[in-house]
Design an enzyme around this catalytic site. Structure first.
Site, PDB file in Angstrom:
ATOM      1  N   LYS A   9     -42.034  31.123 -26.884  1.00  0.00           N
ATOM      2  CA  LYS A   9     -41.230  32.342 -26.990  1.00  0.00           C
ATOM      3  C   LYS A   9     -41.642  33.360 -25.919  1.00  0.00           C
ATOM      4  O   LYS A   9     -42.682  33.204 -25.267  1.00  0.00           O
ATOM      5  CB  LYS A   9     -41.369  32.900 -28.411  1.00  0.00           C
ATOM      6  N   TYR A  49     -30.779  29.594 -34.500  1.00  0.00           N
ATOM      7  CA  TYR A  49     -31.331  30.135 -35.749  1.00  0.00           C
ATOM      8  C   TYR A  49     -30.239  30.435 -36.774  1.00  0.00           C
ATOM      9  O   TYR A  49     -30.390  31.343 -37.598  1.00  0.00           O
ATOM     10  CB  TYR A  49     -32.129  31.408 -35.457  1.00  0.00           C
ATOM     11  N   ARG A  86     -45.602  20.885 -35.686  1.00  0.00           N
ATOM     12  CA  ARG A  86     -45.659  21.901 -36.751  1.00  0.00           C
ATOM     13  C   ARG A  86     -47.112  22.162 -37.181  1.00  0.00           C
ATOM     14  O   ARG A  86     -47.495  23.301 -37.450  1.00  0.00           O
ATOM     15  CB  ARG A  86     -44.814  21.467 -37.957  1.00  0.00           C
ATOM     16  N   ASN A 113     -44.601  35.248 -32.807  1.00  0.00           N
ATOM     17  CA  ASN A 113     -45.516  34.168 -33.199  1.00  0.00           C
ATOM     18  C   ASN A 113     -45.533  32.996 -32.213  1.00  0.00           C
ATOM     19  O   ASN A 113     -45.850  31.873 -32.577  1.00  0.00           O
ATOM     20  CB  ASN A 113     -45.236  33.721 -34.635  1.00  0.00           C
ATOM     21  N   HIS A 116     -41.869  27.988 -31.240  1.00  0.00           N
ATOM     22  CA  HIS A 116     -40.947  27.343 -32.185  1.00  0.00           C
ATOM     23  C   HIS A 116     -41.112  25.837 -32.077  1.00  0.00           C
ATOM     24  O   HIS A 116     -41.226  25.295 -30.976  1.00  0.00           O
ATOM     25  CB  HIS A 116     -39.489  27.687 -31.864  1.00  0.00           C
ATOM     26  N   GLU A 127     -31.158  20.587 -32.479  1.00  0.00           N
ATOM     27  CA  GLU A 127     -31.671  21.564 -31.513  1.00  0.00           C
ATOM     28  C   GLU A 127     -31.773  20.964 -30.109  1.00  0.00           C
ATOM     29  O   GLU A 127     -31.483  21.650 -29.120  1.00  0.00           O
ATOM     30  CB  GLU A 127     -33.040  22.075 -31.987  1.00  0.00           C
TER      31      GLU A 127
END
Ligand code: GTP
Ligand code: MG
Length: 136
Positions: A9, A49, A86, A113, A116, A127
């Site tokens: 990000k 999103y 993840r 954060n 992604h 995605e």
């Protein structure tokens, strides 16, 4: 072999953490089939999103993801690549993310954060098609 979509990000790019985060993914055994610095537009982020549309943080999330360039990556690896990314990311809220994870070690705020990662193989397929439509 599984594929997943990773986005570093704008805060990761701004803070100079791209190399550090990519190194963690590589060291785990993941590899990059596509890797690109890209300025996202709001329409793409809204679609990405879409599951969060209507939530109080949605507009801020779209603004954040478009405030500067991101790194988008098609990531692959043996076994459960989706789960591996993840696990490396850590919990959504860096305040409670475990030490040793990217968010736990390197971030403080839930709305900044750093990274992604697709949350399931189905989400990864959707995605990847959105960000890399020509990638088979
Ligand atoms: P992504 O990989 O970015 O999708 O994060 P995630 O899968 O860990 O979380 P989720 O998909 O549930 O939420 C997407 C993003 O919305 C998160 O990364 C946060 O930045 C933001 N977000 C989620 N929940 C909250 C919340 O309760 N408050 C705020 N301010 N932001 C939130
Ligand atoms: Mg998510």
């Amino acid at each position: 072999m599984q594929r997943t979509l990773v986005i570093l990000k704008p805060d990761a790019v701004e803070r100079g953490l791209v190399g550090e985060i990519l190194a963690r993914l590589e060291a785990k055994g993941l590899r990059f089939e596509r890797l690109e610095l890209r300025q996202l537009d709001k329409d793409t982020v809204r679609r990405h999103y879409a599951e969060h549309e209507g939530k109080p943080f949605y507009d801020g999330l779209v603004g954040f993801l478009t405030r500067g360039p991101v790194v988008v990556a098609a990531v692959t690896g043996p076994g459960d690549a989706v789960g591996a990314v993840r696990a490396l990311m850590g919990a959504t809220d860096p305040a409670v993310a475990a030490p040793g994870t990217i968010r736990g070690d390197l971030a403080m705020l839930i709305d900044e954060n750093l990274i992604h990662g697709s949350d399931s193989p189905g989400a990864a397929a959707r995605e990847l098609a959105l960000f890399f439509p020509d990638h088979q």
